[in-house]
Design a protein around this motif. Structure first.
Motif, PDB file in Angstrom:
ATOM      1  N   GLU A  67       0.810  -1.216   0.000  1.00  0.00           N
ATOM      2  CA  GLU A  67       0.000   0.000   0.000  1.00  0.00           C
ATOM      3  C   GLU A  67       0.845   1.269   0.000  1.00  0.00           C
ATOM      4  OE1 GLU A  67      -3.993  -0.761   2.389  1.00  0.00           O
ATOM      5  OE2 GLU A  67      -2.257  -1.525   3.531  1.00  0.00           O
ATOM      6  N   LEU A  68       2.122   1.151   0.372  1.00  0.00           N
ATOM      7  CA  LEU A  68       2.994   2.327   0.388  1.00  0.00           C
ATOM      8  C   LEU A  68       3.317   2.821  -1.014  1.00  0.00           C
ATOM      9  CD1 LEU A  68       5.557   1.446   3.209  1.00  0.00           C
ATOM     10  CD2 LEU A  68       3.386   2.665   3.390  1.00  0.00           C
ATOM     11  N   PHE A  69       3.083   1.979  -2.028  1.00  0.00           N
ATOM     12  CA  PHE A  69       3.335   2.377  -3.414  1.00  0.00           C
ATOM     13  C   PHE A  69       2.399   3.502  -3.854  1.00  0.00           C
ATOM     14  CE2 PHE A  69       5.427  -1.641  -3.211  1.00  0.00           C
ATOM     15  CZ  PHE A  69       6.333  -1.705  -4.253  1.00  0.00           C
ATOM     16  N   ASP A  70       1.286   3.663  -3.146  1.00  0.00           N
ATOM     17  CA  ASP A  70       0.335   4.744  -3.434  1.00  0.00           C
ATOM     18  C   ASP A  70      -0.164   4.691  -4.873  1.00  0.00           C
ATOM     19  OD1 ASP A  70      -1.220   6.896  -2.660  1.00  0.00           O
ATOM     20  OD2 ASP A  70       0.299   8.390  -3.146  1.00  0.00           O
ATOM     21  N   ASN A 108       6.758  11.151  -8.948  1.00  0.00           N
ATOM     22  CA  ASN A 108       5.379  10.659  -8.977  1.00  0.00           C
ATOM     23  C   ASN A 108       4.838  10.577 -10.391  1.00  0.00           C
ATOM     24  OD1 ASN A 108       4.307  12.276  -5.842  1.00  0.00           O
ATOM     25  ND2 ASN A 108       5.596  10.495  -6.220  1.00  0.00           N
ATOM     26  N   HIS A 109       5.222  11.512 -11.240  1.00  0.00           N
ATOM     27  CA  HIS A 109       4.767  11.488 -12.636  1.00  0.00           C
ATOM     28  C   HIS A 109       5.608  10.556 -13.497  1.00  0.00           C
ATOM     29  CE1 HIS A 109       2.418  15.005 -11.416  1.00  0.00           C
ATOM     30  NE2 HIS A 109       1.661  14.732 -12.453  1.00  0.00           N
ATOM     31  N   HIS A 110       6.579   9.909 -12.858  1.00  0.00           N
ATOM     32  CA  HIS A 110       7.376   8.896 -13.554  1.00  0.00           C
ATOM     33  C   HIS A 110       7.125   7.524 -12.936  1.00  0.00           C
ATOM     34  CE1 HIS A 110      10.266   8.385 -16.721  1.00  0.00           C
ATOM     35  NE2 HIS A 110      11.094   7.693 -15.953  1.00  0.00           N
ATOM     36  N   ASP A 111       5.958   7.384 -12.283  1.00  0.00           N
ATOM     37  CA  ASP A 111       5.507   6.106 -11.718  1.00  0.00           C
ATOM     38  C   ASP A 111       6.389   5.633 -10.561  1.00  0.00           C
ATOM     39  OD1 ASP A 111       3.711   3.947 -11.594  1.00  0.00           O
ATOM     40  OD2 ASP A 111       5.019   2.671 -12.822  1.00  0.00           O
ATOM     41  N   VAL A 112       6.950   6.597  -9.821  1.00  0.00           N
ATOM     42  CA  VAL A 112       7.815   6.257  -8.682  1.00  0.00           C
ATOM     43  C   VAL A 112       7.314   6.977  -7.434  1.00  0.00           C
ATOM     44  CG1 VAL A 112      10.141   6.386  -7.709  1.00  0.00           C
ATOM     45  CG2 VAL A 112       9.837   5.919 -10.158  1.00  0.00           C
ATOM     46  N   THR A 113       7.163   6.234  -6.348  1.00  0.00           N
ATOM     47  CA  THR A 113       6.841   6.796  -5.037  1.00  0.00           C
ATOM     48  C   THR A 113       8.088   6.772  -4.177  1.00  0.00           C
ATOM     49  OG1 THR A 113       4.511   6.133  -5.117  1.00  0.00           O
ATOM     50  CG2 THR A 113       5.470   6.473  -2.939  1.00  0.00           C
ATOM     51  N   LEU A 114       8.366   7.875  -3.522  1.00  0.00           N
ATOM     52  CA  LEU A 114       9.515   7.982  -2.618  1.00  0.00           C
ATOM     53  C   LEU A 114       9.013   8.251  -1.213  1.00  0.00           C
ATOM     54  CD1 LEU A 114      12.583   8.380  -1.957  1.00  0.00           C
ATOM     55  CD2 LEU A 114      12.248  10.795  -2.557  1.00  0.00           C
ATOM     56  N   PHE A 186      11.686  -1.196  -4.675  1.00  0.00           N
ATOM     57  CA  PHE A 186      10.722  -2.284  -4.785  1.00  0.00           C
ATOM     58  C   PHE A 186       9.837  -2.070  -6.018  1.00  0.00           C
ATOM     59  CE2 PHE A 186      11.843  -1.694  -0.369  1.00  0.00           C
ATOM     60  CZ  PHE A 186      12.025  -2.986   0.109  1.00  0.00           C
ATOM     61  N   TYR A 187       9.313  -3.181  -6.519  1.00  0.00           N
ATOM     62  CA  TYR A 187       8.373  -3.144  -7.651  1.00  0.00           C
ATOM     63  C   TYR A 187       7.106  -3.892  -7.261  1.00  0.00           C
ATOM     64  CZ  TYR A 187       6.212  -4.354 -12.119  1.00  0.00           C
ATOM     65  OH  TYR A 187       5.309  -4.531 -13.134  1.00  0.00           O
ATOM     66  N   ARG A 188       5.984  -3.356  -7.664  1.00  0.00           N
ATOM     67  CA  ARG A 188       4.685  -3.996  -7.420  1.00  0.00           C
ATOM     68  C   ARG A 188       4.012  -4.249  -8.756  1.00  0.00           C
ATOM     69  NH1 ARG A 188      -0.794  -2.464  -6.617  1.00  0.00           N
ATOM     70  NH2 ARG A 188      -1.859  -3.646  -4.955  1.00  0.00           N
ATOM     71  N   ASN A 189       3.658  -5.524  -9.012  1.00  0.00           N
ATOM     72  CA  ASN A 189       3.014  -5.834 -10.283  1.00  0.00           C
ATOM     73  C   ASN A 189       1.499  -5.667 -10.181  1.00  0.00           C
ATOM     74  OD1 ASN A 189       1.991  -8.147  -9.028  1.00  0.00           O
ATOM     75  ND2 ASN A 189       3.469  -9.546  -9.976  1.00  0.00           N
TER      76      ASN A 189
END
Length: 250
Positions: A67-70, A108-114, A186-189
């Motif tokens: 869930e942290l991937f938002d 965030n606009h590059h599909d990455v959550t920090l 990390f990656y989430r599919n």
């Protein structure tokens, strides 16, 4: 050091300087090509599926790692040194985290959550975050094995042993601490499965610190006696002296 004369740097003609600069440019290009190669190898690393359940305290309640991937597919977690008993965050981690907020819209606009993760309770994290004026997401892994499993937190028992596992090797406990820094990816599919793709520790996160990259191009570089020994929390610096004017009005 006298800013007008450096014992390390002879004063030469423009032609001599240009020759020396071109020699350095060759080395800089080698560094760039090596960096590109390292980044390609980093992207090619095998992944490890994360089967263990981790739960974090967030301002919006308890959340699992997925869930942290938002809603995004990629997650970068900075392992921020702030232990349960600490009164303030690590100065070095704070220096690095000063660079986060401006990156968020781009990431965030590059599909990455920090986000940042610490073992301190959430209320302590929130208080320090407010003091520093930060906006980036920061959650607590208090009561979880997350920090221990990713080798950035160590118990008293760990530190009492002959060796501590950090930065992919065993180090003497006197070189360790109850909390140490790191960055994990990390990656989430689409099925919700999470994979650990990368981690870096110790000085591995230096490229994230834009201030260091800028200092590396200043005349005296980082001008440090040991790694980042000049760094303080940004609200702890003494007021900078006013720069002397190079010209005067008449």
């Amino acid at each position: 050091m006298d800013a007008t004369v450096s014992p390390r740097n002879p004063v030469v003609s423009r032609e001599e300087w240009l020759k020396a600069r071109r020699d350095l440019l060759k080395l800089e290009k080698e560094e760039t090509h090596l960096r590109d190669k390292v980044r390609a190898e980093r992207r090619a690393l095998p992944w490890v599926k994360v089967d263990k359940e981790y739960v974090f305290d967030t301002p919006k309640g308890r959340k699992a790692l997925a869930e942290l991937f938002d809603g995004r597919s990629q997650l970068l977690i900075y392992h921020f040194m702030l232990g349960p008993e600490w009164e303030a965050g690590c100065p070095g981690c704070s220096f690095l985290a000063d660079h986060f907020d401006g990156t968020l819209p781009h990431l965030n606009h590059h599909d990455v959550t920090l986000i940042a993760v610490s073992r301190a309770p959430l209320e302590k994290i929130e208080a320090y975050k407010k003091r520093m004026g930060w906006k980036f997401p920061w959650v607590s892994s208090y009561g979880s094995d997350f920090n221990f499993d990713y080798h950035v937190s160590f118990t008293k028992e760990d530190l009492a042993k002959d060796k501590v596992f950090y930065n992919f090797t065993e180090i003497p406990p006197e070189d360790a601490h109850d909390e140490l820094p790191g960055l994990s990816a990390f990656y989430r599919n689409e099925s919700g499965e999470v994979f650990h793709t990368y981690s870096t520790y110790a000085r591995g996160g230096e490229e994230v610190i834009g201030t260091l990259m800028i200092l590396d191009r200043a005349p005296f570089g980082r001008n440090e006696d040991s790694t980042m020994n000049f760094v303080k929390r940004h609200d702890e610096y003494e007021p900078a002296p006013e720069a002397a004017s190079s010209s005067s009005c008449h």
